[in-house]
Scaffold this motif. Structure first.
Motif, mmCIF file in Angstrom:
data_model
loop_
_atom_site.group_PDB
_atom_site.id
_atom_site.type_symbol
_atom_site.label_atom_id
_atom_site.label_comp_id
_atom_site.label_asym_id
_atom_site.label_seq_id
_atom_site.Cartn_x
_atom_site.Cartn_y
_atom_site.Cartn_z
ATOM 1 N N MET A 15 1.383 6.118 11.909
ATOM 2 C CA MET A 15 1.273 7.419 11.375
ATOM 3 C C MET A 15 0.794 7.470 9.857
ATOM 4 O O MET A 15 1.320 6.331 9.070
ATOM 5 N N VAL A 16 0.127 8.142 9.487
ATOM 6 C CA VAL A 16 -0.665 8.315 8.156
ATOM 7 C C VAL A 16 -0.016 9.492 7.495
ATOM 8 O O VAL A 16 -0.036 10.548 7.920
ATOM 9 N N VAL A 17 0.547 9.325 6.221
ATOM 10 C CA VAL A 17 0.922 10.539 5.549
ATOM 11 C C VAL A 17 0.309 10.282 4.176
ATOM 12 O O VAL A 17 0.058 9.144 3.600
ATOM 13 N N HIS A 18 0.522 11.336 3.326
ATOM 14 C CA HIS A 18 -0.166 11.661 2.195
ATOM 15 C C HIS A 18 1.195 11.527 1.114
ATOM 16 O O HIS A 18 1.814 12.436 1.248
ATOM 17 N N LEU A 19 1.247 10.443 0.356
ATOM 18 C CA LEU A 19 2.411 10.379 -0.454
ATOM 19 C C LEU A 19 2.257 10.022 -1.988
ATOM 20 O O LEU A 19 1.247 9.585 -2.290
ATOM 21 N N CYS A 20 3.445 10.542 -2.727
ATOM 22 C CA CYS A 20 3.502 10.285 -3.977
ATOM 23 C C CYS A 20 4.131 8.892 -4.398
ATOM 24 O O CYS A 20 5.352 8.931 -4.140
ATOM 25 N N PRO A 21 3.368 7.916 -4.813
ATOM 26 C CA PRO A 21 4.048 6.639 -5.022
ATOM 27 C C PRO A 21 5.101 6.613 -6.292
ATOM 28 O O PRO A 21 5.975 6.142 -6.325
ATOM 29 N N LYS A 22 4.734 7.630 -7.140
ATOM 30 C CA LYS A 22 5.878 7.734 -8.278
ATOM 31 C C LYS A 22 7.059 8.014 -7.656
ATOM 32 O O LYS A 22 8.226 7.747 -7.823
ATOM 33 N N THR A 23 7.148 9.111 -6.617
ATOM 34 C CA THR A 23 8.323 9.492 -5.912
ATOM 35 C C THR A 23 8.971 8.515 -5.316
ATOM 36 O O THR A 23 10.186 8.202 -5.278
ATOM 37 N N LEU A 24 7.869 7.716 -4.424
ATOM 38 C CA LEU A 24 8.549 6.480 -3.564
ATOM 39 C C LEU A 24 9.280 5.245 -4.672
ATOM 40 O O LEU A 24 10.646 5.031 -4.361
ATOM 41 N N ARG A 25 8.645 5.122 -5.751
ATOM 42 C CA ARG A 25 9.436 4.294 -6.636
ATOM 43 C C ARG A 25 10.529 4.729 -7.347
ATOM 44 O O ARG A 25 11.648 4.142 -7.302
ATOM 45 N N GLY A 26 10.626 6.111 -7.543
ATOM 46 C CA GLY A 26 11.797 6.670 -8.289
ATOM 47 C C GLY A 26 12.992 6.881 -7.287
ATOM 48 O O GLY A 26 13.919 7.080 -7.587
ATOM 49 N N LYS A 27 12.719 6.689 -6.048
ATOM 50 C CA LYS A 27 13.893 7.056 -5.125
ATOM 51 C C LYS A 27 14.101 5.519 -4.227
ATOM 52 O O LYS A 27 14.913 5.157 -3.334
ATOM 53 N N GLY A 28 13.592 4.299 -5.128
ATOM 54 C CA GLY A 28 13.906 3.127 -4.657
ATOM 55 C C GLY A 28 13.002 2.206 -3.776
ATOM 56 O O GLY A 28 13.355 1.264 -3.237
ATOM 57 N N ALA A 29 11.778 2.699 -3.527
ATOM 58 C CA ALA A 29 10.774 1.926 -2.714
ATOM 59 C C ALA A 29 10.514 0.718 -3.285
ATOM 60 O O ALA A 29 10.541 0.591 -4.557
ATOM 61 N N LYS A 30 10.352 -0.400 -2.607
ATOM 62 C CA LYS A 30 10.003 -1.752 -3.020
ATOM 63 C C LYS A 30 8.443 -2.153 -2.696
ATOM 64 O O LYS A 30 8.356 -2.581 -1.640
ATOM 65 N N PRO A 31 7.738 -1.895 -3.438
ATOM 66 C CA PRO A 31 6.458 -2.705 -3.438
ATOM 67 C C PRO A 31 6.157 -3.735 -3.502
ATOM 68 O O PRO A 31 6.690 -4.383 -4.427
ATOM 69 N N ASN A 32 5.394 -4.726 -2.723
ATOM 70 C CA ASN A 32 5.172 -5.987 -2.861
ATOM 71 C C ASN A 32 3.786 -6.295 -4.092
ATOM 72 O O ASN A 32 3.134 -5.173 -4.124
ATOM 73 N N GLY A 33 3.693 -7.200 -4.354
ATOM 74 C CA GLY A 33 2.332 -7.686 -5.444
ATOM 75 C C GLY A 33 2.652 -7.630 -6.596
ATOM 76 O O GLY A 33 3.572 -6.773 -7.212
ATOM 77 N N PRO A 34 1.816 -7.901 -7.345
ATOM 78 C CA PRO A 34 1.552 -7.455 -9.012
ATOM 79 C C PRO A 34 1.589 -6.053 -9.202
ATOM 80 O O PRO A 34 0.639 -5.327 -8.787
ATOM 81 N N SER A 35 2.718 -5.605 -10.083
ATOM 82 C CA SER A 35 2.620 -4.279 -10.440
ATOM 83 C C SER A 35 1.250 -3.644 -10.809
ATOM 84 O O SER A 35 1.034 -2.257 -10.846
#
Length: 130
Positions: A15-35
């Motif tokens: 599934m492909v969704v159009h997301l706001c990464p700022k909201t993801l990070r603000g709600k605790g999402a954990k991205p990999n790699g260099p910030s």
């Protein structure tokens, strides 16, 4: 924009969704790699792993680079912008978030998909996590 109450329960591999990464990070999402290479601004993300509570996503980019891999154009269904677009991804830039967080980020990111009209990639060609 009206909140899509079904998105969290319908999230699945491909599934492909159009997301706001700022909201993801603000709600605790954990991205990999260099910030400094984390995706900025609203983007399409593809679900590459779906668990009962959390999902793993890859942000998609329209431009290629030496480190980005091309996403398959085969097996796409949904909106024309998705089905006819060219997309690339960093294999290491995986974001892990709860289903509820992804749903909130979709609302903030302006995702227009709904039950019966989701943007999908055939799971057999979805990138696998390293």
């Amino acid at each position: 924009m009206q909140h899509d109450k079904m998105l969290a329960s319908e999230l699945s591999v491909g599934m492909v969704v159009h997301l706001c990464p700022k909201t993801l990070r603000g709600k605790g999402a954990k991205p990999n790699g260099p910030s400094e290479q984390w995706v900025q601004g609203n983007h399409f993300f593809i679900c590459v792993a779906a668990g009962p509570k959390k999902c793993s996503l890859l942000p998609l980019f329209s431009n290629s680079s030496a480190e980005r891999k091309a996403l398959s154009t085969e097996g796409r269904t949904g909106h024309e912008k998705w089905t006819h677009g060219t997309f690339h991804f960093y294999p290491w830039q995986t974001w892990t978030a709860s289903r509820d967080t992804i749903s909130q980020a979709a609302r903030a990111g302006g995702d227009l998909s709904r039950t019966g009209s989701r943007n999908l990639l055939d799971p057999t060609v979805v990138p696998t996590l390293p």
